[in-house]
Motif scaffolding. Structure first.
Motif, PDB file in Angstrom:
ATOM      1  N   ALA A  19       9.006 -15.599   2.730  1.00 54.67           N
ATOM      2  CA  ALA A  19      10.081 -14.736   2.255  1.00 54.67           C
ATOM      3  C   ALA A  19       9.564 -13.671   1.290  1.00 54.67           C
ATOM      4  O   ALA A  19      10.015 -12.522   1.325  1.00 54.67           O
ATOM      5  CB  ALA A  19      11.168 -15.584   1.585  1.00 54.67           C
ATOM      6  N   TRP A  20       8.590 -14.027   0.456  1.00 54.53           N
ATOM      7  CA  TRP A  20       8.092 -13.062  -0.535  1.00 54.53           C
ATOM      8  C   TRP A  20       7.346 -11.917   0.139  1.00 54.53           C
ATOM      9  O   TRP A  20       7.298 -10.799  -0.398  1.00 54.53           O
ATOM     10  CB  TRP A  20       7.206 -13.753  -1.566  1.00 54.53           C
ATOM     11  N   VAL A  21       6.792 -12.159   1.329  1.00 52.40           N
ATOM     12  CA  VAL A  21       6.154 -11.077   2.082  1.00 52.40           C
ATOM     13  C   VAL A  21       7.209 -10.265   2.819  1.00 52.40           C
ATOM     14  O   VAL A  21       7.217  -9.028   2.769  1.00 52.40           O
ATOM     15  CB  VAL A  21       5.129 -11.645   3.084  1.00 52.40           C
ATOM     16  N   ARG A  22       8.101 -10.940   3.517  1.00 53.69           N
ATOM     17  CA  ARG A  22       9.108 -10.270   4.337  1.00 53.69           C
ATOM     18  C   ARG A  22       9.999  -9.344   3.513  1.00 53.69           C
ATOM     19  O   ARG A  22      10.410  -8.271   3.981  1.00 53.69           O
ATOM     20  CB  ARG A  22       9.944 -11.324   5.052  1.00 53.69           C
ATOM     21  N   GLU A  23      10.305  -9.729   2.271  1.00 52.74           N
ATOM     22  CA  GLU A  23      11.226  -8.955   1.447  1.00 52.74           C
ATOM     23  C   GLU A  23      10.528  -7.926   0.566  1.00 52.74           C
ATOM     24  O   GLU A  23      11.192  -7.150  -0.124  1.00 52.74           O
ATOM     25  CB  GLU A  23      12.041  -9.919   0.568  1.00 52.74           C
ATOM     26  N   HIS A  24       9.220  -7.896   0.588  1.00 50.23           N
ATOM     27  CA  HIS A  24       8.485  -6.936  -0.243  1.00 50.23           C
ATOM     28  C   HIS A  24       8.609  -5.536   0.356  1.00 50.23           C
ATOM     29  O   HIS A  24       8.553  -5.366   1.587  1.00 50.23           O
ATOM     30  CB  HIS A  24       7.006  -7.334  -0.330  1.00 50.23           C
ATOM     31  N   PRO A  25       8.785  -4.489  -0.467  1.00 51.88           N
ATOM     32  CA  PRO A  25       8.945  -3.129   0.078  1.00 51.88           C
ATOM     33  C   PRO A  25       7.732  -2.631   0.860  1.00 51.88           C
ATOM     34  O   PRO A  25       7.859  -1.754   1.711  1.00 51.88           O
ATOM     35  CB  PRO A  25       9.201  -2.273  -1.172  1.00 51.88           C
ATOM     36  N   GLN A  26       6.552  -3.169   0.591  1.00 50.64           N
ATOM     37  CA  GLN A  26       5.343  -2.739   1.301  1.00 50.64           C
ATOM     38  C   GLN A  26       4.977  -3.677   2.453  1.00 50.64           C
ATOM     39  O   GLN A  26       3.877  -3.579   3.002  1.00 50.64           O
ATOM     40  CB  GLN A  26       4.166  -2.670   0.316  1.00 50.64           C
ATOM     41  N   ALA A  27       5.900  -4.533   2.847  1.00 51.51           N
ATOM     42  CA  ALA A  27       5.618  -5.484   3.920  1.00 51.51           C
ATOM     43  C   ALA A  27       5.209  -4.797   5.226  1.00 51.51           C
ATOM     44  O   ALA A  27       4.279  -5.267   5.899  1.00 51.51           O
ATOM     45  CB  ALA A  27       6.832  -6.391   4.144  1.00 51.51           C
ATOM     46  N   PRO A  28       5.864  -3.682   5.631  1.00 44.01           N
ATOM     47  CA  PRO A  28       5.428  -3.030   6.879  1.00 44.01           C
ATOM     48  C   PRO A  28       3.970  -2.576   6.834  1.00 44.01           C
ATOM     49  O   PRO A  28       3.235  -2.737   7.817  1.00 44.01           O
ATOM     50  CB  PRO A  28       6.389  -1.839   6.995  1.00 44.01           C
ATOM     51  N   TRP A  29       3.558  -2.026   5.683  1.00 36.81           N
ATOM     52  CA  TRP A  29       2.178  -1.528   5.596  1.00 36.81           C
ATOM     53  C   TRP A  29       1.175  -2.660   5.435  1.00 36.81           C
ATOM     54  O   TRP A  29       0.008  -2.532   5.816  1.00 36.81           O
ATOM     55  CB  TRP A  29       2.058  -0.518   4.459  1.00 36.81           C
ATOM     56  N   ALA A  30       1.626  -3.792   4.895  1.00 34.20           N
ATOM     57  CA  ALA A  30       0.765  -4.972   4.866  1.00 34.20           C
ATOM     58  C   ALA A  30       0.483  -5.453   6.282  1.00 34.20           C
ATOM     59  O   ALA A  30      -0.636  -5.870   6.609  1.00 34.20           O
ATOM     60  CB  ALA A  30       1.425  -6.083   4.050  1.00 34.20           C
ATOM     61  N   ALA A  31       1.488  -5.373   7.165  1.00 37.60           N
ATOM     62  CA  ALA A  31       1.288  -5.744   8.566  1.00 37.60           C
ATOM     63  C   ALA A  31       0.316  -4.784   9.238  1.00 37.60           C
ATOM     64  O   ALA A  31      -0.539  -5.203  10.032  1.00 37.60           O
ATOM     65  CB  ALA A  31       2.635  -5.751   9.296  1.00 37.60           C
ATOM     66  N   VAL A  32       0.436  -3.497   8.940  1.00 38.35           N
ATOM     67  CA  VAL A  32      -0.495  -2.512   9.493  1.00 38.35           C
ATOM     68  C   VAL A  32      -1.915  -2.821   9.043  1.00 38.35           C
ATOM     69  O   VAL A  32      -2.872  -2.726   9.824  1.00 38.35           O
ATOM     70  CB  VAL A  32      -0.083  -1.087   9.077  1.00 38.35           C
ATOM     71  N   LEU A  33      -2.077  -3.203   7.780  1.00 35.02           N
ATOM     72  CA  LEU A  33      -3.396  -3.570   7.263  1.00 35.02           C
ATOM     73  C   LEU A  33      -3.977  -4.748   8.037  1.00 35.02           C
ATOM     74  O   LEU A  33      -5.167  -4.753   8.375  1.00 35.02           O
ATOM     75  CB  LEU A  33      -3.286  -3.920   5.776  1.00 35.02           C
ATOM     76  N   ALA A  34      -3.130  -5.750   8.341  1.00 34.07           N
ATOM     77  CA  ALA A  34      -3.612  -6.902   9.100  1.00 34.07           C
ATOM     78  C   ALA A  34      -4.090  -6.483  10.487  1.00 34.07           C
ATOM     79  O   ALA A  34      -5.121  -6.964  10.973  1.00 34.07           O
ATOM     80  CB  ALA A  34      -2.495  -7.948   9.217  1.00 34.07           C
ATOM     81  N   VAL A  35      -3.366  -5.574  11.131  1.00 33.46           N
ATOM     82  CA  VAL A  35      -3.758  -5.096  12.454  1.00 33.46           C
ATOM     83  C   VAL A  35      -5.042  -4.277  12.366  1.00 33.46           C
ATOM     84  O   VAL A  35      -5.891  -4.320  13.269  1.00 33.46           O
ATOM     85  CB  VAL A  35      -2.629  -4.265  13.086  1.00 33.46           C
ATOM     86  N   CYS A  36      -5.211  -3.549  11.273  1.00 30.89           N
ATOM     87  CA  CYS A  36      -6.408  -2.715  11.115  1.00 30.89           C
ATOM     88  C   CYS A  36      -7.680  -3.549  11.048  1.00 30.89           C
ATOM     89  O   CYS A  36      -8.760  -3.076  11.438  1.00 30.89           O
ATOM     90  CB  CYS A  36      -6.281  -1.837   9.873  1.00 30.89           C
ATOM     91  N   VAL A  37      -7.583  -4.785  10.556  1.00 27.71           N
ATOM     92  CA  VAL A  37      -8.758  -5.653  10.545  1.00 27.71           C
ATOM     93  C   VAL A  37      -9.232  -5.897  11.971  1.00 27.71           C
ATOM     94  O   VAL A  37     -10.427  -5.812  12.286  1.00 27.71           O
ATOM     95  CB  VAL A  37      -8.444  -6.990   9.844  1.00 27.71           C
ATOM     96  N   GLY A  38      -8.282  -6.169  12.878  1.00 27.35           N
ATOM     97  CA  GLY A  38      -8.641  -6.360  14.280  1.00 27.35           C
ATOM     98  C   GLY A  38      -9.150  -5.094  14.924  1.00 27.35           C
ATOM     99  O   GLY A  38     -10.095  -5.125  15.728  1.00 27.35           O
ATOM    100  N   ALA A  39      -8.524  -3.961  14.590  1.00 28.30           N
ATOM    101  CA  ALA A  39      -8.969  -2.683  15.144  1.00 28.30           C
ATOM    102  C   ALA A  39     -10.399  -2.375  14.719  1.00 28.30           C
ATOM    103  O   ALA A  39     -11.219  -1.910  15.518  1.00 28.30           O
ATOM    104  CB  ALA A  39      -8.028  -1.570  14.689  1.00 28.30           C
ATOM    105  N   PHE A  40     -10.711  -2.632  13.454  1.00 30.95           N
ATOM    106  CA  PHE A  40     -12.059  -2.396  12.937  1.00 30.95           C
ATOM    107  C   PHE A  40     -13.073  -3.307  13.620  1.00 30.95           C
ATOM    108  O   PHE A  40     -14.114  -2.861  14.098  1.00 30.95           O
ATOM    109  CB  PHE A  40     -12.069  -2.617  11.425  1.00 30.95           C
ATOM    110  N   MET A  41     -12.748  -4.602  13.710  1.00 29.72           N
ATOM    111  CA  MET A  41     -13.699  -5.558  14.254  1.00 29.72           C
ATOM    112  C   MET A  41     -13.931  -5.338  15.751  1.00 29.72           C
ATOM    113  O   MET A  41     -15.045  -5.507  16.246  1.00 29.72           O
ATOM    114  CB  MET A  41     -13.213  -6.988  14.013  1.00 29.72           C
ATOM    115  N   GLY A  42     -12.865  -4.969  16.478  1.00 24.34           N
ATOM    116  CA  GLY A  42     -13.018  -4.743  17.910  1.00 24.34           C
ATOM    117  C   GLY A  42     -14.013  -3.638  18.208  1.00 24.34           C
ATOM    118  O   GLY A  42     -14.875  -3.769  19.085  1.00 24.34           O
ATOM    119  N   GLN A  43     -13.910  -2.515  17.492  1.00 26.92           N
ATOM    120  CA  GLN A  43     -14.826  -1.398  17.709  1.00 26.92           C
ATOM    121  C   GLN A  43     -16.208  -1.678  17.116  1.00 26.92           C
ATOM    122  O   GLN A  43     -17.221  -1.258  17.670  1.00 26.92           O
ATOM    123  CB  GLN A  43     -14.240  -0.121  17.103  1.00 26.92           C
TER     124      GLN A  43
END
Length: 474
Positions: A19-43
């Motif tokens: 809940a503390w992640v879902r309700e945080h105002p920066q939660a969408p960009w935290a999700a983008v950051l998580a995806v960026c780890v995969g994007a970085f590692m894949g390339q």
């Protein structure tokens, strides 16, 4: 009707964010950051391994024709699995398969690091590619779903920057790791990063809310595409071998052609084809996908060629990695800065100018410069030129289709990219073998072929978008 995840088994159900992640105002960009780890590692993983080829050749007592399968297995499986995995994710959960993908990628990386033979290493790389497909097929959808339509363009730009950074960092990091710790270290580095990425994905990524059943999908098309792709790559790899088994090569090549022809016939009749022939006939699609294939071929081939050259020069592995990193660094820089001129220079013009510059750079490399500094400069120009070409070319493809077809068309571009990089490995290995076998200098031979490929792109730049179609302006 969307599927619910409540009634599904524990291992088939996506976990909700705290809940503390879902309700945080920066939660969408935290999700983008998580995806960026995969994007970085894949390339990173696509470009880091080529610096290890010379060390692998020594340890496994084989030629480049053998160790090229360390890349070909990865890229070939990736090309085949991207579209089917996208459909599985729509049905079973994008977060679920993304996290499982990172788990599989991490375990397979450990398997690569422990591989006792070249055969085991190739198999582990194929499994690693399946995990990478689970990452790449879901990344765009996770980003868009996390931030919403209004911020999607900015978020996808951040993801593209992470991909470009991974591609640029691969040779430099690979050179340092191989030089200090041996070739196995380029795979072991994925393990701690993978563990962190799994944890962040579970905590930061949102659950899928729009799951839909897609049936069994185009199984026949996927099987024929896989057979045609892998058998073609095997044929090219055999041609690069010092002693090809000609009768077997001829039989396998014939089977690859039959599988390819059968694939297109099956796709023409399929209800939900992997690659629709009708879409390929649409304005700009076929030529644009061909341009993507040639562009990624030209981008990846030098990453395979120059480690062999640097080995002949006795250039230290760390320094070789820094020189080689100029190619993806130039690509990343141009791709990120190219959006600033997108509204003043049309995409067809950008494709033609960039391809012409890449052709000139490749032609200059045919002169056989023996200076690492000169090679670094030419690689930087080549990378920057292709960094102008490929985003513009891909935008032309996307703007030639209706918005409703954008996801499928994006999958086609991913397949073209994977096939282009696979052919870059296979054809470069073939060029090295032919050059050495006949006393020619293989770098000029390969670079002349890349210059010709870039010239083809100059004259086949896709048309402008048709009125009323497309989702991005050229």
């Amino acid at each position: 009707m969307p599927k619910t995840q409540v009634a599904r088994g524990r291992w088939r159900r996506e976990l909700a964010r705290p809940a503390w992640v879902r309700e945080h105002p920066q939660a969408p960009w935290a999700a983008v950051l998580a995806v960026c780890v995969g994007a970085f590692m894949g390339q990173l993983d696509a470009s880091i391994v080529t610096l290890a080829f010379p060390r692998m050749q020594l340890e496994f007592h084989t030629a480049l024709a053998g160790v090229q399968w360390v890349s070909l297995a990865y890229l070939g499986v990736l090309a085949v699995m991207l579209v089917p995995v996208g459909r599985w994710s729509d049905a079973h959960g994008r977060k679920l398969l993304y996290v499982y993908g990172f788990g599989l990628f991490t375990l397979a990386s450990a398997g690569c690091g422990l591989a006792p033979s070249l055969g085991w290493l190739v198999v582990a790389r194929a499994v690693q590619a399946l995990g990478a497909a689970l990452l790449q097929a879901n990344s765009v959808a996770l980003v868009v779903h996390s931030v919403g339509a209004r911020k999607a363009r900015t978020a996808l730009g951040v993801q593209a920057a992470a991909q470009a950074l991974g591609l640029a960092a691969g040779p430099a990091i690979g050179g340092l790791l191989v030089g200090q710790f041996g070739w196995r270290s380029v795979f072991w580095v994925n393990v701690p990063v993978g563990v962190i990425a799994i944890a962040t994905g579970l905590v930061l990524l949102p659950r899928s809310q729009d799951l839909k059943e897609h049936g069994t999908g185009d199984i026949a098309g996927a099987a024929l595409l896989g057979a045609s792709t892998l058998l073609t790559l095997w044929t090219l790899a055999q041609l690069a071998d010092p002693a090809p088994r000609w009768p077997l090569v001829a039989v396998v090549a014939a089977v690859a052609v039959v599988a390819g022809v059968s694939f297109w016939r099956v796709e023409g009749r399929a209800v939900a084809p992997l690659i629709s022939p009708a879409r390929l006939r649409a304005a700009g699609i076929a030529g644009g996908l061909g341009g993507a294939l040639l562009g990624y071929l030209a981008l990846f081939a030098p990453l395979v060629l120059y480690p062999q050259v640097f080995r002949q020069w006795n250039l230290p592995t760390g320094r070789a990695g820094l020189v080689l990193s100029c190619l993806p660094a130039g690509f990343a820089l141009a791709a990120l800065l190219g959006t600033r001129v997108g509204h003043t220079v049309s995409n067809p013009v950008r494709v033609r100018v960039g391809a012409a510059a890449a052709a000139v750079s490749a032609a200059l490399q045919c002169l056989g410069w023996a200076s690492p500094l000169v090679v670094a400069g030419l690689l930087l120009v080549s990378g920057a030129s292709l960094g102008v070409v490929l985003p513009a070319n891909n935008a032309l493809v996307m703007t030639s289709v209706p918005e409703s077809d954008s996801a499928v068309t994006g999958g086609m571009i991913n397949v073209a990219r994977a096939l282009g990089t696979s052919l870059g490995v296979a054809l470069t290995a073939l060029g090295v073998r032919v050059g050495l076998g006949h006393g020619w200098a293989s770098p000029p031979l390969v670079m002349a072929a890349l210059a010709a490929a870039c010239v083809v792109m100059v004259f086949t730049a896709g048309p402008v978008r048709r009125p009323g179609m497309g989702i991005w302006a050229p």
